[in-house]
Enzyme design. Structure first.
Site, PDB file in Angstrom:
ATOM      1  CG  HIS A 276      -1.924  -1.146   1.176  1.00  0.00           C
ATOM      2  ND1 HIS A 276      -2.703  -1.509   0.096  1.00  0.00           N
ATOM      3  CD2 HIS A 276      -2.166  -2.079   2.141  1.00  0.00           C
ATOM      4  CE1 HIS A 276      -3.399  -2.595   0.397  1.00  0.00           C
ATOM      5  NE2 HIS A 276      -3.081  -2.962   1.621  1.00  0.00           N
ATOM      6  CG  ASP A 327      -5.350  -6.118  -0.168  1.00  0.00           C
ATOM      7  OD1 ASP A 327      -5.348  -7.051   0.649  1.00  0.00           O
ATOM      8  OD2 ASP A 327      -5.342  -4.920   0.182  1.00  0.00           O
TER       9      ASP A 327
END
Length: 454
Positions: A276, A327
Site C-alpha cells: 500500500h 489484496d
C-alpha cells in the site's frame, strides 16, 4: 538469472506465439521451446508455426504475479461493497469470515480463488497469511495446518505460491490481541519464527515472512522477523501506512512514522516490500527509495476500502520497485490493477502518461515475481520459468488496435476475461479459457463461499 526449479520428466515442447511481449516490445511470430519447467529457447521472425508446435493466438505475456493476496477475503466479494463505513468497519465484517475458517474450508476456498487467478493469467501469488491457529488461539495438531492448506491449494490450482507467513501479535500499540486476533498470534516473534521454520519449500512454493503492520508487531519484535528473513534470503512484506490512523498512533507511541520505525529496526531493504505505502511523508518516500524497498500497490482494494491513492510515481522515482496485488479480491484482474495505477495517478495529478504500458506490464510481471523471491520468472527468455499467459486480441474489448500495440491493448483495454491460456512450469493450466484442474471454477467458488458462510 537464477534458473527455475526443474519439473523433471517433461519432454521438450514447442509453442508458436502469434504475438509475444518481449521485454519492452511486441514481436510477431515467436517460437518458445520449453523443457523441465523452463524456457530453453526463444526465436523471433517465425511467420508460420513449425511442425508440431502448439499455436497460441493473440498476445502472449509472461505469467502475471499477484504480489499481495488474502485468499479468504474473496468470500466478502459482493457483500461489503455497498453502504457507508470505513476500512475499520469493513475489518469487523472481515473478522467474522476469518472466525469461520478451518484448514479444510480454507483449502477449499483458496483452491477456487487460486484457480480464478489462473484464469486471469496469474501464475504466482504472494499469500499474506496470518490466520494460523484455531479460534481462541489454540494451535492445530500440525501448527502449520492453515499454511499447508494454502500451499496445497496452490498446487491443486496449478499456480506457484510464496507463502508470506505473517507475524501478528497485537491489536494496537501496547495492546494485546482482541478476541478475533487470538488465532493470528503466536505470542512472540520468537515463537512465530520457531513455527514458521517448520514450513518446507517445494517446487511450486517458497516460504517468506511478513510483518502484518507496525500496530500489530511491537517494535522490539521487528528485528527478529527481519533477521529470520535475512538468514534465509526470503522475501519480507509489510502493510505500511495504509491508514492515517495507524500513522497517528505510531507517532504517539514512538515519535516517528511507521516507515522510520521499520528503518530503525532493520526491516527495510531490497528483499522487503511495503504493501500500500499510501500515506507517506517525503522522508518516508526517500527512506523506502534509498533502501531499495519495494512497493506493492493494490488499486482495486485501495479504492474499494476508500484508503486513498498512494504516491506510486514518486516512490518509483526514488528507487522503490513497483509490484501489484489484488489484496481483498474485490476484483482479481492484474491488468485492471496495472491500468488503475496509471489512472489513479492521473486523477491525483490531473496529468496523463506516468508509465508506459511496458512499465505497467513489468510491475504486473517481472517486478511482482521478484517481490515474491522469484527472479527467474516474469520474462520470456531462455532460462526463465516457463510461465506465460495469452490474451485474445479479437474480443469486444481488444479488437481494433494494431497488433504491434499489444502492450497498450493489454493494459488499457483488456481484462481478465480476455485470458485464453495460462501455462505454468511448461504445463497448460488454462486452455481456451477453461481451467484444466478445476473445470468449473464458478461452481467451486460458490460452493466454497457457501460452506464458509454456513
Amino acid at each position: 538469472m537464477t534458473p527455475a526449479p526443474p519439473t523433471p520428466g517433461q519432454p521438450t515442447k514447442t509453442y508458436w506465439l502469434e504475438h509475444a511481449w518481449l521485454d519492452t516490445r511486441v514481436e510477431p511470430g515467436v517460437v518458445l521451446q520449453t523443457r523441465d519447467g523452463r524456457i530453453t529457447a526463444v526465436r523471433t521472425d517465425t511467420p508460420a508455426p513449425p511442425p508440431g508446435a502448439e499455436v497460441l493466438r493473440g498476445l502472449t505475456l509472461p505469467g502475471l504475479a499477484n504480489a499481495h493476496s488474502h485468499a479468504f477475503h474473496r468470500a466478502l466479494r459482493g457483500t461489503v461493497q455497498v453502504g457507508s463505513g470505513t476500512f475499520w468497519t469493513w475489518r469487523e465484517v472481515m473478522y467474522t469470515v476469518a472466525d469461520r475458517l478451518t484448514p479444510e474450508t480454507y483449502h477449499r476456498l483458496a483452491r477456487a480463488v487460486y484457480a480464478e487467478m489462473a484464469l486471469a493469467g496469474i501464475t504466482a501469488v504472494g499469500e499474506f497469511h496470518y490466520v494460523h491457529h484455531a479460534p481462541g488461539g489454540t494451535p492445530y495438531a500440525d501448527p502449520n495446518a492453515m499454511g499447508e492448506a494454502l500451499v496445497e491449494a496452490a498446487a491443486d490450482a496449478g499456480i506457484r505460491i510464496t507463502l508470506l507467513d505473517t507475524v501478528y501479535l497485537s491489536s494496537g500499540f501496547g495492546q494485546p490481541p482482541n478476541a478475533h486476533q487470538l488465532r493470528f498470534s503466536d505470542g512472540s516473534a520468537d515463537a512465530w519464527a520457531e513455527r514458521c521454520s517448520l514450513l518446507k519449500e517445494r517446487d511450486h512454493a517458497r516460504i517468506g515472512a511478513a510483518v502484518h503492520s507496525v500496530r500489530a508487531v511491537p517494535a522490539d519484535q521487528l528485528a527478529t522477523v527481519a533477521r529470520w528473513a535475512e538468514e534465509r534470503g526470503a522475501p519480507l512484506h509489510v502493510h505500511l501506512s495504509e491508514q492515517t490512523a495507524e500513522n497517528d498512533a505510531c507517532r504517539e507511541a514512538h515519535g516517528c512514522t511507521p516507515t522510520r520505525l521499520l528503518a530503525e529496526h532493520g526491516v527495510l531493504g531490497p528483499r522487503t516490500t511495503g504493501v500500500h505505502n499510501t500515506h507517506l511523508t517525503d522522508e518516508d518516500i526517500a527512506l523506502l527509495g534509498r533502501s531499495g524497498t519495494g512497493t506493492c500497490m493494490c488499486p482495486t482494494t485501495e479504492r474499494d476500502l476508500a484508503d486513498g491513492i498512494g504516491p506510486a510515481a514518486a516512490l518509483q522515482k526514488a528507487g522503490s520497485p513497483l509490484s501489484l496485488g489484488s489484496d481483498s479480491h474485490a476484483v482479481i484482474d492484474l491488468l485492471e490493477e496495472a491500468r488503475a495505477m496509471e489512472l489513479n495517478e492521473r486523477l491525483r495529478t490531473r496529468t496523463r502518461g506516468h508509465w508506459t504500458a511496458a512499465a505497467l506490464l513489468r510491475a504486473a510481471s517481472a517486478d511482482g515475481h521478484a517481490a515474491l523471491g522469484r527472479d527467474d520468472a516474469g520474462t520470456l527468455e531462455a532460462g526463465a520459468a516457463a510461465d506465460f499467459t495469452t490474451i485474445a486480441l479479437d474480443s469486444v474489448r481488444t479488437a481494433g488496435p494494431l497488433p504491434r500495440l499489444g502492450a497498450e491493448t493489454a493494459v488499457f483495454a483488456a481484462s481478465a476475461a480476455d485470458v485464453t491460456h495460462t501455462v505454468v512450469a511448461g504445463r497448460h493450466i488454462v486452455r481456451d479459457g477453461v481451467h484444466r484442474l478445476v473445470p468449473d471454477v464458478p461452481r467451486a467458488l460458490a460452493d466454497a463461499v457457501a460452506a464458509l458462510r454456513g
